[in-house]
Design an enzyme around this catalytic site. Sequence first.
Site, PDB file in Angstrom:
ATOM      1  N   TYR A 148     -17.385  21.428  38.571  1.00  0.00           N
ATOM      2  CA  TYR A 148     -16.753  22.705  38.277  1.00  0.00           C
ATOM      3  C   TYR A 148     -17.586  23.822  38.895  1.00  0.00           C
ATOM      4  CZ  TYR A 148     -14.166  20.011  34.742  1.00  0.00           C
ATOM      5  OH  TYR A 148     -13.396  19.079  34.092  1.00  0.00           O
TER       6      TYR A 148
ATOM      7  N   HIS B 122     -16.138  10.848  35.558  1.00  0.00           N
ATOM      8  CA  HIS B 122     -14.983  11.680  35.874  1.00  0.00           C
ATOM      9  C   HIS B 122     -13.875  10.864  36.528  1.00  0.00           C
ATOM     10  CE1 HIS B 122     -14.430  16.294  36.489  1.00  0.00           C
ATOM     11  NE2 HIS B 122     -13.377  15.747  35.951  1.00  0.00           N
TER      12      HIS B 122
ATOM     13  N   PRO C 227      -4.638  20.390  25.993  1.00  0.00           N
ATOM     14  CA  PRO C 227      -3.783  20.399  24.794  1.00  0.00           C
ATOM     15  C   PRO C 227      -2.854  21.606  24.741  1.00  0.00           C
ATOM     16  CG  PRO C 227      -5.976  21.152  24.239  1.00  0.00           C
ATOM     17  CD  PRO C 227      -6.038  20.680  25.665  1.00  0.00           C
ATOM     18  N   LEU C 228      -3.143  22.627  25.563  1.00  0.00           N
ATOM     19  CA  LEU C 228      -2.277  23.803  25.632  1.00  0.00           C
ATOM     20  C   LEU C 228      -1.453  23.818  26.919  1.00  0.00           C
ATOM     21  CD1 LEU C 228      -4.676  26.528  24.187  1.00  0.00           C
ATOM     22  CD2 LEU C 228      -2.902  25.208  23.006  1.00  0.00           C
ATOM     23  N   GLY C 229      -1.372  22.659  27.575  1.00  0.00           N
ATOM     24  CA  GLY C 229      -0.535  22.569  28.763  1.00  0.00           C
ATOM     25  C   GLY C 229      -0.938  23.535  29.852  1.00  0.00           C
TER      26      GLY C 229
ATOM     27  N   GLY D 222      -2.098  26.359  29.641  1.00  0.00           N
ATOM     28  CA  GLY D 222      -1.661  27.704  29.290  1.00  0.00           C
ATOM     29  C   GLY D 222      -0.188  27.830  28.973  1.00  0.00           C
ATOM     30  N   PHE D 223       0.639  26.878  29.407  1.00  0.00           N
ATOM     31  CA  PHE D 223       2.084  27.007  29.213  1.00  0.00           C
ATOM     32  C   PHE D 223       2.461  27.026  27.744  1.00  0.00           C
ATOM     33  CE2 PHE D 223       6.422  25.422  28.813  1.00  0.00           C
ATOM     34  CZ  PHE D 223       7.091  26.258  29.699  1.00  0.00           C
TER      35      PHE D 223
END
Length: 335
Positions: free
Chosen positions: A58, A124, A218-220, A222-223
């Site tokens: 990252y 990874h 878990p939040l897609g 941001g979607f």
Amino acid sequence: MERRTIGAGALTVGAIGLGCMPMSWGYSGSQRRGEESLRTVRAALDRGSTLLDTADMYGPFTNELLLGRVLKERRADAFVATKCGLLVGEKHLVANGRPGYVRRACDASLRRLGTEVIDLYQLHRADPEVPVEETWGAMAELVTAGKVRALGLCAVDARAGRRGAGRYDPVLRQLERVQQVFPVTAVQAELAVWAPGALDALLPWCAARGVGVLAAMPLGSGFLTGTLTTGGGFEEDDVRARHPRFTAEMMAANQPVVAGLRRVAARQGEVAGRPVTPAQVALAWVLAQGPQVVPVPGAKHQRWAVENAAAAGLALSAADLAELAALPTALGSWD
């Protein structure tokens, strides 16, 4: 905050983790701010989100350096999870599972993080040119050397969120192989309301063996927060600009998922006497999938880390869970 135990080694973490990748890589570079990222990590720790998930790729490297600045003052409060095994090329990623590389990568991560030990060291991606047993054996040596406390495996795939028989069979075979070398403490895989594929085989495998599950995205991406504008577009360096779930057409087609989260959030808010967001409902759904599951939402702003951490106190009813289970899975431009 509620605490959760992952792995047979009984490692304890907060119920909600913090994915640190967006602070340095993959999402809207123009919105990254170093000082805001530091405030975000500190706010997460203040609210019990002890698991900080990063990787050497990252940035590359800059995300670990950023966390190292916080760990200088807050190491005792944090559960540090980082990864090795992927190198960043000019326009592609390359897996490297050679034992010598793994050892060097770990030492470099320890220096950047400014810590003497990594709590969870994750592979990874397996290198197709190196037997995974050799890579895992080198990682196990790091545990023996006291540089790492536990090992994890990433099983994140762009299409793994869709349910279907046999989708996780290659991952399960790989897990069985490495388990013969050294115990797996945690598996990181996509798990979200619109991407429940891991529920069919991966979660049962982990539950039967006391292996923790770190729920990625878990939040897609941001979607599922309901804050993205359909057709609004993404910056060129944002991975969503090329993701088949984030074309304008697919974002419109997937709106029923967000609508369902909003309905449950409204009911929860009436009971709680305070606003409840779709993001918090999405995280509470992940938590409800098992006591060994820890959602790791990404965040690069303090307000989102605070909101996400508060989801640990949300108790979904059986009716809520049934409604969420009936929501459609994610559609992408391949469908």
